[in-house]
Design a protein around this motif. Structure first.
Motif, PDB file in Angstrom:
ATOM      1  N   CYS A  28       0.800  -1.230   0.000  1.00  0.00           N
ATOM      2  CA  CYS A  28       0.000   0.000   0.000  1.00  0.00           C
ATOM      3  C   CYS A  28       0.837   1.287   0.000  1.00  0.00           C
ATOM      4  O   CYS A  28       0.413   2.289   0.530  1.00  0.00           O
ATOM      5  CB  CYS A  28      -0.971  -0.012   1.176  1.00  0.00           C
ATOM      6  SG  CYS A  28      -2.438   0.975   0.889  1.00  0.00           S
ATOM      7  N   GLY A  29       1.999   1.252  -0.619  1.00  0.00           N
ATOM      8  CA  GLY A  29       2.817   2.456  -0.764  1.00  0.00           C
ATOM      9  C   GLY A  29       2.633   3.054  -2.149  1.00  0.00           C
ATOM     10  O   GLY A  29       1.868   2.539  -2.967  1.00  0.00           O
ATOM     11  N   LYS A  30       3.351   4.125  -2.433  1.00  0.00           N
ATOM     12  CA  LYS A  30       3.216   4.804  -3.723  1.00  0.00           C
ATOM     13  C   LYS A  30       3.502   3.863  -4.896  1.00  0.00           C
ATOM     14  O   LYS A  30       2.791   3.868  -5.898  1.00  0.00           O
ATOM     15  CB  LYS A  30       4.160   6.002  -3.802  1.00  0.00           C
ATOM     16  CG  LYS A  30       3.744   7.163  -2.950  1.00  0.00           C
ATOM     17  CD  LYS A  30       4.719   8.316  -3.078  1.00  0.00           C
ATOM     18  CE  LYS A  30       4.328   9.446  -2.155  1.00  0.00           C
ATOM     19  NZ  LYS A  30       5.264  10.559  -2.247  1.00  0.00           N
ATOM     20  N   LYS A  31       4.550   3.063  -4.760  1.00  0.00           N
ATOM     21  CA  LYS A  31       4.918   2.141  -5.834  1.00  0.00           C
ATOM     22  C   LYS A  31       3.833   1.079  -6.025  1.00  0.00           C
ATOM     23  O   LYS A  31       3.464   0.751  -7.151  1.00  0.00           O
ATOM     24  CB  LYS A  31       6.251   1.476  -5.505  1.00  0.00           C
ATOM     25  CG  LYS A  31       6.800   0.623  -6.616  1.00  0.00           C
ATOM     26  CD  LYS A  31       8.193   0.124  -6.229  1.00  0.00           C
ATOM     27  CE  LYS A  31       8.895  -0.462  -7.414  1.00  0.00           C
ATOM     28  NZ  LYS A  31      10.280  -0.823  -7.093  1.00  0.00           N
ATOM     29  N   ALA A  32       3.288   0.577  -4.925  1.00  0.00           N
ATOM     30  CA  ALA A  32       2.230  -0.430  -5.000  1.00  0.00           C
ATOM     31  C   ALA A  32       0.982   0.135  -5.666  1.00  0.00           C
ATOM     32  O   ALA A  32       0.351  -0.525  -6.497  1.00  0.00           O
ATOM     33  CB  ALA A  32       1.895  -0.951  -3.601  1.00  0.00           C
ATOM     34  N   VAL A  33       0.639   1.367  -5.327  1.00  0.00           N
ATOM     35  CA  VAL A  33      -0.533   2.018  -5.931  1.00  0.00           C
ATOM     36  C   VAL A  33      -0.317   2.189  -7.428  1.00  0.00           C
ATOM     37  O   VAL A  33      -1.199   1.878  -8.239  1.00  0.00           O
ATOM     38  CB  VAL A  33      -0.819   3.372  -5.247  1.00  0.00           C
ATOM     39  CG1 VAL A  33      -1.893   4.146  -6.007  1.00  0.00           C
ATOM     40  CG2 VAL A  33      -1.224   3.170  -3.796  1.00  0.00           C
ATOM     41  N   ARG A  34       0.865   2.645  -7.802  1.00  0.00           N
ATOM     42  CA  ARG A  34       1.160   2.864  -9.221  1.00  0.00           C
ATOM     43  C   ARG A  34       1.099   1.551 -10.006  1.00  0.00           C
ATOM     44  O   ARG A  34       0.415   1.465 -11.029  1.00  0.00           O
ATOM     45  CB  ARG A  34       2.540   3.502  -9.390  1.00  0.00           C
ATOM     46  CG  ARG A  34       2.896   3.800 -10.834  1.00  0.00           C
ATOM     47  CD  ARG A  34       4.257   4.464 -10.987  1.00  0.00           C
ATOM     48  NE  ARG A  34       5.347   3.807 -10.294  1.00  0.00           N
ATOM     49  CZ  ARG A  34       5.957   2.694 -10.720  1.00  0.00           C
ATOM     50  NH1 ARG A  34       5.571   2.118 -11.832  1.00  0.00           N
ATOM     51  NH2 ARG A  34       6.950   2.165 -10.037  1.00  0.00           N
ATOM     52  N   ILE A  35       1.772   0.523  -9.511  1.00  0.00           N
ATOM     53  CA  ILE A  35       1.802  -0.759 -10.223  1.00  0.00           C
ATOM     54  C   ILE A  35       0.421  -1.389 -10.259  1.00  0.00           C
ATOM     55  O   ILE A  35      -0.038  -1.848 -11.315  1.00  0.00           O
ATOM     56  CB  ILE A  35       2.835  -1.708  -9.586  1.00  0.00           C
ATOM     57  CG1 ILE A  35       4.248  -1.177  -9.813  1.00  0.00           C
ATOM     58  CG2 ILE A  35       2.695  -3.118 -10.143  1.00  0.00           C
ATOM     59  CD1 ILE A  35       5.326  -1.917  -9.040  1.00  0.00           C
ATOM     60  N   GLY A  36      -0.261  -1.419  -9.125  1.00  0.00           N
ATOM     61  CA  GLY A  36      -1.593  -2.022  -9.068  1.00  0.00           C
ATOM     62  C   GLY A  36      -2.566  -1.349 -10.014  1.00  0.00           C
ATOM     63  O   GLY A  36      -3.313  -2.002 -10.743  1.00  0.00           O
TER      64      GLY A  36
END
Length: 102
Positions: A28-36
């Motif tokens: 649930c971090g910035k990278k996770a949001v972007r990839i998801g």
């Protein structure tokens, strides 16, 4: 785990998508949001997929606070099962909107 998914341009199957969405929801971090969100955008008919994949994507979106996106996908599912309703209810609770789960 997200670094590995980031290097893969085409994810082969629904099981891998399910795992990715689960990991994104946990991180649930910035990278996770972007990839998801990137992967989800490439799946315009996700609501037609199996229940586990849909549930995983809904949970991810709710964890990201993207309630409207989760509602949009949920509303397109022809016959939502108890698991999908549970994910939505948990998501509303998580986002401090328990009254929407009624």
């Amino acid at each position: 785990a997200l670094d590995l998914f980031e290097t893969i341009r085409e994810i082969a199957d629904d099981s891998t998508h399910t795992i990715l969405f689960h990991v994104c929801a946990l991180v649930c971090g910035k990278k996770a949001v972007r990839i998801g969100n990137e992967v989800l955008r490439r799946m315009p008919t996700i609501h037609e997929k199996d229940s586990a994949l849909v549930a995983s994507s809904l949970k991810m979106l709710m964890e990201f606070g993207q309630i409207e996106d989760a509602e949009r996908i949920f509303s397109k599912v022809k016959k939502p099962d108890a698991d999908l309703f549970a994910v939505m209810m948990q998501g509303y609770y998580h986002n401090l909107k328990p009254s929407q789960s009624v």
